[in-house]
Design a protein around this motif. Structure first.
Motif, PDB file in Angstrom:
ATOM      1  N   LEU A   9     -13.232  -6.598  -2.179  1.00 13.74           N
ATOM      2  CA  LEU A   9     -13.054  -8.023  -1.967  1.00 13.74           C
ATOM      3  C   LEU A   9     -12.920  -8.410  -0.504  1.00 13.74           C
ATOM      4  CD1 LEU A   9     -12.401 -10.879  -3.145  1.00 13.74           C
ATOM      5  CD2 LEU A   9     -10.008 -10.172  -3.162  1.00 13.74           C
ATOM      6  N   GLY A  10     -12.010  -7.761   0.204  1.00 10.37           N
ATOM      7  CA  GLY A  10     -11.728  -8.129   1.583  1.00 10.37           C
ATOM      8  C   GLY A  10     -10.327  -8.687   1.725  1.00 10.37           C
ATOM      9  N   SER A  11      -9.951  -9.023   2.970  1.00 12.17           N
ATOM     10  CA  SER A  11      -8.584  -9.447   3.253  1.00 12.17           C
ATOM     11  C   SER A  11      -8.531 -10.167   4.592  1.00 12.17           C
ATOM     12  CB  SER A  11      -7.672  -8.225   3.293  1.00 12.17           C
ATOM     13  OG  SER A  11      -6.391  -8.545   3.759  1.00 12.17           O
ATOM     14  N   PRO A  12      -7.550 -11.032   4.765  1.00 16.61           N
ATOM     15  CA  PRO A  12      -7.325 -11.583   6.119  1.00 16.61           C
ATOM     16  C   PRO A  12      -6.974 -10.452   7.085  1.00 16.61           C
ATOM     17  CG  PRO A  12      -6.052 -12.778   4.455  1.00 16.61           C
ATOM     18  CD  PRO A  12      -6.582 -11.561   3.784  1.00 16.61           C
ATOM     19  N   ASP A  13      -7.159 -10.712   8.375  1.00 14.22           N
ATOM     20  CA  ASP A  13      -6.839  -9.693   9.382  1.00 14.22           C
ATOM     21  C   ASP A  13      -5.340  -9.509   9.565  1.00 14.22           C
ATOM     22  OD1 ASP A  13      -9.509  -9.154   9.875  1.00 14.22           O
ATOM     23  OD2 ASP A  13      -9.660 -10.638  11.475  1.00 14.22           O
ATOM     24  N   SER A  14      -4.581 -10.543   9.232  1.00  7.39           N
ATOM     25  CA  SER A  14      -3.133 -10.451   9.341  1.00  7.39           C
ATOM     26  C   SER A  14      -2.518 -11.463   8.373  1.00  7.39           C
ATOM     27  CB  SER A  14      -2.660 -10.756  10.774  1.00  7.39           C
ATOM     28  OG  SER A  14      -2.735 -12.152  11.031  1.00  7.39           O
ATOM     29  N   PRO A  15      -1.229 -11.312   8.060  1.00  7.95           N
ATOM     30  CA  PRO A  15      -0.580 -12.240   7.137  1.00  7.95           C
ATOM     31  C   PRO A  15      -0.068 -13.490   7.843  1.00  7.95           C
ATOM     32  CG  PRO A  15       0.941 -10.493   7.678  1.00  7.95           C
ATOM     33  CD  PRO A  15      -0.348 -10.171   8.405  1.00  7.95           C
ATOM     34  N   THR A  16      -0.955 -14.122   8.616  1.00  5.22           N
ATOM     35  CA  THR A  16      -0.611 -15.350   9.327  1.00  5.22           C
ATOM     36  C   THR A  16      -1.559 -16.454   8.877  1.00  5.22           C
ATOM     37  OG1 THR A  16      -2.115 -14.889  11.168  1.00  5.22           O
ATOM     38  CG2 THR A  16       0.146 -14.037  11.339  1.00  5.22           C
ATOM     39  N   ALA A  17      -1.091 -17.697   8.922  1.00  8.10           N
ATOM     40  CA  ALA A  17      -1.931 -18.827   8.521  1.00  8.10           C
ATOM     41  C   ALA A  17      -3.202 -18.890   9.362  1.00  8.10           C
ATOM     42  CB  ALA A  17      -1.143 -20.129   8.649  1.00  8.10           C
ATOM     43  N   LYS A  18      -3.102 -18.503  10.626  1.00  3.76           N
ATOM     44  CA  LYS A  18      -4.259 -18.539  11.519  1.00  3.76           C
ATOM     45  C   LYS A  18      -5.379 -17.623  11.017  1.00  3.76           C
ATOM     46  CE  LYS A  18      -5.730 -17.391  16.176  1.00  3.76           C
ATOM     47  NZ  LYS A  18      -5.508 -16.455  17.281  1.00  3.76           N
ATOM     48  N   ASP A  19      -5.031 -16.436  10.532  1.00  5.42           N
ATOM     49  CA  ASP A  19      -6.036 -15.492  10.043  1.00  5.42           C
ATOM     50  C   ASP A  19      -6.375 -15.706   8.571  1.00  5.42           C
ATOM     51  OD1 ASP A  19      -6.523 -14.191  12.423  1.00  5.42           O
ATOM     52  OD2 ASP A  19      -4.977 -12.679  12.103  1.00  5.42           O
ATOM     53  N   TRP A  66       1.467  -3.966   4.463  1.00  5.18           N
ATOM     54  CA  TRP A  66       1.952  -2.646   4.849  1.00  5.18           C
ATOM     55  C   TRP A  66       1.942  -2.494   6.369  1.00  5.18           C
ATOM     56  CZ3 TRP A  66      -1.338   0.810   1.032  1.00  5.18           C
ATOM     57  CH2 TRP A  66      -0.856   0.602  -0.273  1.00  5.18           C
ATOM     58  N   GLU A  67       2.651  -1.495   6.839  1.00  9.79           N
ATOM     59  CA  GLU A  67       2.670  -1.228   8.281  1.00  9.79           C
ATOM     60  C   GLU A  67       1.267  -0.935   8.802  1.00  9.79           C
ATOM     61  OE1 GLU A  67       4.719   1.917  11.436  1.00  9.79           O
ATOM     62  OE2 GLU A  67       5.551   1.704   9.408  1.00  9.79           O
ATOM     63  N   GLU A  68       0.431  -0.284   7.953  1.00  6.45           N
ATOM     64  CA  GLU A  68      -0.938   0.060   8.370  1.00  6.45           C
ATOM     65  C   GLU A  68      -1.895  -1.123   8.254  1.00  6.45           C
ATOM     66  OE1 GLU A  68       0.062   3.455   5.428  1.00  6.45           O
ATOM     67  OE2 GLU A  68       0.934   1.490   5.901  1.00  6.45           O
ATOM     68  N   GLY A  69      -1.472  -2.183   7.552  1.00  8.77           N
ATOM     69  CA  GLY A  69      -2.359  -3.331   7.396  1.00  8.77           C
ATOM     70  C   GLY A  69      -2.390  -3.836   5.963  1.00  8.77           C
ATOM     71  N   SER A  70      -3.443  -4.543   5.616  1.00  7.95           N
ATOM     72  CA  SER A  70      -3.613  -5.073   4.275  1.00  7.95           C
ATOM     73  C   SER A  70      -3.690  -3.936   3.263  1.00  7.95           C
ATOM     74  CB  SER A  70      -4.903  -5.893   4.194  1.00  7.95           C
ATOM     75  OG  SER A  70      -5.317  -6.067   2.857  1.00  7.95           O
ATOM     76  N   PRO A  71      -2.895  -3.982   2.186  1.00 15.94           N
ATOM     77  CA  PRO A  71      -2.950  -2.905   1.189  1.00 15.94           C
ATOM     78  C   PRO A  71      -4.347  -2.656   0.650  1.00 15.94           C
ATOM     79  CG  PRO A  71      -1.031  -4.278   0.806  1.00 15.94           C
ATOM     80  CD  PRO A  71      -1.832  -4.958   1.874  1.00 15.94           C
ATOM     81  N   LEU A  72      -5.092  -3.724   0.336  1.00 18.27           N
ATOM     82  CA  LEU A  72      -6.432  -3.532  -0.212  1.00 18.27           C
ATOM     83  C   LEU A  72      -7.342  -2.794   0.774  1.00 18.27           C
ATOM     84  CD1 LEU A  72      -8.598  -5.773  -2.361  1.00 18.27           C
ATOM     85  CD2 LEU A  72      -9.523  -5.118  -0.141  1.00 18.27           C
ATOM     86  N   ILE A  73      -7.252  -3.162   2.047  1.00 17.27           N
ATOM     87  CA  ILE A  73      -8.086  -2.507   3.060  1.00 17.27           C
ATOM     88  C   ILE A  73      -7.665  -1.058   3.250  1.00 17.27           C
ATOM     89  CG2 ILE A  73      -8.834  -2.539   5.455  1.00 17.27           C
ATOM     90  CD1 ILE A  73      -9.899  -4.889   3.850  1.00 17.27           C
ATOM     91  N   VAL A  74      -6.370  -0.836   3.359  1.00 20.37           N
ATOM     92  CA  VAL A  74      -5.864   0.529   3.571  1.00 20.37           C
ATOM     93  C   VAL A  74      -6.240   1.431   2.396  1.00 20.37           C
ATOM     94  CG1 VAL A  74      -3.784   1.942   3.834  1.00 20.37           C
ATOM     95  CG2 VAL A  74      -3.964  -0.249   5.044  1.00 20.37           C
ATOM     96  N   ILE A  75      -6.050   0.931   1.181  1.00 19.92           N
ATOM     97  CA  ILE A  75      -6.384   1.717  -0.015  1.00 19.92           C
ATOM     98  C   ILE A  75      -7.883   1.999  -0.065  1.00 19.92           C
ATOM     99  CG2 ILE A  75      -6.532   1.625  -2.536  1.00 19.92           C
ATOM    100  CD1 ILE A  75      -3.861   0.016  -2.425  1.00 19.92           C
ATOM    101  N   SER A  76      -8.695   0.996   0.252  1.00 16.20           N
ATOM    102  CA  SER A  76     -10.149   1.177   0.234  1.00 16.20           C
ATOM    103  C   SER A  76     -10.589   2.209   1.265  1.00 16.20           C
ATOM    104  CB  SER A  76     -10.847  -0.157   0.504  1.00 16.20           C
ATOM    105  OG  SER A  76     -10.542  -1.112  -0.492  1.00 16.20           O
ATOM    106  N   GLU A  77      -9.956   2.188   2.431  1.00 16.56           N
ATOM    107  CA  GLU A  77     -10.292   3.162   3.471  1.00 16.56           C
ATOM    108  C   GLU A  77      -9.862   4.573   3.064  1.00 16.56           C
ATOM    109  OE1 GLU A  77      -8.316   1.418   6.805  1.00 16.56           O
ATOM    110  OE2 GLU A  77     -10.081   0.234   7.407  1.00 16.56           O
ATOM    111  N   ARG A  78      -8.691   4.681   2.430  1.00 19.81           N
ATOM    112  CA  ARG A  78      -8.238   5.999   1.959  1.00 19.81           C
ATOM    113  C   ARG A  78      -9.192   6.544   0.890  1.00 19.81           C
ATOM    114  NH1 ARG A  78      -1.790   4.644   1.015  1.00 19.81           N
ATOM    115  NH2 ARG A  78      -1.167   4.537   3.225  1.00 19.81           N
TER     116      ARG A  78
END
Length: 343
Positions: A9-19, A66-78
Motif C-alpha cells: 500500500l505505502g505510507s506517509p514519510d513521517s507521522p506528521t500532518a505535513k507528510d 516504530w523507531e525504524e519508521g512506518s510499520p508497513l514499510i519496515v515489515i515490507s522491507e524485512r
C-alpha cells in the motif's frame, strides 16, 4: 532475465500532518479508491477531507510508528530482505502510494537487466481499491517507461491451499493459551457499489447474502465473496466451531453503504450477547499497518472493553514470518520454472 516486483500500500514519510497530507492526497485522488467523477473527487478530497483529515491521521500514525519508521514499510522491507535470501532472482519493492513508488521498483529491476517481471500485489483478495489499482498503475508505468518489459501478475491468492495453511497455522499459534468466546475475521471495508462495479457479468452480485454462495465467474473479482471464503477455508482447516466464528468489515466512510456487518458495531454487540473474550484477525492484509495496529489492536480493544468486553486479543498479520516468506519464494520459483501461479 526474470525479476519480481512486490507492491504494498505505502505510507506517509513521517507521522506528521505535513507528510500525511500529500500521502492522503495521492491515495484519495485515486479513482479506484474514491470512484466519483474527477471534479467531484477533487472537491471532496481537496476541498473537504484534506482540510481536517491529515492532522487526525497523523495522530493515529504517531500511535503506531516504530523507531525504524512506518510499520508497513519496515515489515515490507524485512519481508523483501528475507525473500532475497531464498531466490536468486532480482526482487524489488514498490509502494502504490507515497515514497518508494512502483516506477522506482521497476527502474531498480530494469537496472539489473530484468526483462520479464512477476508483479505481486501484496493483497490476498481482489478489490478495485487495492489489488486492481496496483495492477493498473504498474501497467501504466511499464507502458510509459519500460515498453520492452513484460509484466505477469500474480492472481489474488486468498484460496490457495498453501496460503490457507500458512495463514491458519499463524492463527492457531495466536490462539494458544487464550480461551475465547468468539473469533472475528475483520476485513477492510469497501463501498457496496465497488462489488457491483467489479462484477464482469453486471448482474450476479446483489449483496443479498445468497449470491456469494452461488458459483459464478463474478467471484474472481468479488471481494465480498473472497473474504467470506477465506473465513470458511480457515475455519475448516482449523476445525473452528461454527457458532464461534464470524466476519465483518472495517474502515468505512460516511455517506455511502459499505459492506456489512460493520466491525465497530460487532465490538459493541458481542459483550451484550455474553461474548466477552474476543479474538480479532485481519486477513485482508499480509502486513500490519495503521488499520490493524491502531484501528483494530488499539481502538477496537477500547470499544470492546467499553461495551463490557473482558479480554481482547488481536492476532498479527503474517508480516515477515518464515513460513510466509518460504511460501512466496516457492511461488516465485514455480513462476520462474514456468510451472504455475498460486491460483
Amino acid at each position: 532475465m526474470k525479476g519480481v516486483l512486490l507492491v504494498n500500500l505505502g505510507s506517509p514519510d513521517s507521522p506528521t500532518a505535513k507528510d500525511v497530507k500529500p500521502y492522503l492526497d495521492e491515495f484519495l485522488m485515486d479513482g479506484r479508491v474514491i470512484d466519483v467523477p474527477p471534479l467531484l473527487r477533487n472537491l471532496l478530497v481537496r476541498g473537504i477531507i484534506l482540510q481536517t483529515r491529515p492532522k487526525k491521521s497523523a495522530k493515529a500514525y504517531s500511535k503506531i510508528w516504530w523507531e525504524e519508521g512506518s510499520p508497513l514499510i519496515v515489515i515490507s522491507e524485512r519481508f523483501t530482505k528475507k525473500l532475497r535470501l531464498q531466490t536468486e532472482l532480482p526482487i524489488a519493492l514498490g509502494m502504490r502510494y507515497g515514497s518508494g513508488s512502483i516506477k522506482e521498483g521497476l527502474e531498480e529491476l530494469a537496472d539489473q537487466n530484468v526483462e520479464e517481471v512477476l508483479l505481486v500485489p501484496m493483497y490476498p483478495h481482489y478489490a478495485m481499491s487495492s489489488y486492481e489499482t496496483v495492477v493498473v498503475k504498474a501497467m501504466e508505468e511499464q507502458q510509459a517507461h519500460f515498453p520492452k518489459m513484460k509484466l505477469t501478475t500474480m492472481p489474488a491468492f486468498y484460496r490457495s491451499p498453501e496460503y490457507i495453511k500458512v495463514l491458519s497455522e499463524s492463527i492457531a499459534e495466536g490462539l494458544k493459551d487464550f480461551e475465547y468466546d468468539h473469533i472475528l475475521f475483520s476485513y477492510h471495508g469497501i463501498p457496496e457499489r465497488h462489488i457491483r462495479k467489479s462484477d464482469p457479468t453486471k448482474f450476479h452480485c446483489k449483496i443479498d447474502g445468497s449470491c456469494c454462495s452461488i458459483n459464478s465467474v463474478a467471484h474472481h473479482t468479488c471481494y465480498r465473496h473472497q473474504c467470506y471464503d477465506t473465513t470458511e477455508l480457515v475455519k475448516a482447516h482449523l476445525g473452528l466451531p461454527e457458532e464461534k466464528v464470524s466476519s465483518s468489515f472495517q474502515s468505512r466512510l460516511a455517506g455511502d453503504p459499505w459492506l456489512k456487518p460493520y466491525t465497530d458495531y460487532e465490538f459493541e454487540r458481542f459483550p451484550k450477547e455474553g461474548k466477552k473474550r474476543l479474538v480479532v484477525i485481519t486477513p485482508a492484509f499480509v502486513s500490519d499497518c495503521l488499520e490493524t495496529l491502531e484501528e483494530i489492536a488499539m481502538e477496537g480493544k477500547e470499544q470492546f472493553e467499553e461495551a463490557g468486553g473482558e479480554d481482547y486479543k488481536h492476532i498479527p498479520c503474517l508480516n515477515d514470518s518464515d513460513a510466509w516468506v518460504t511460501l512466496m519464494a516457492k511461488w516465485i520459483h514455480e513462476w520462474e520454472r514456468e510451472e504455475k501461479l498460486p491460483i
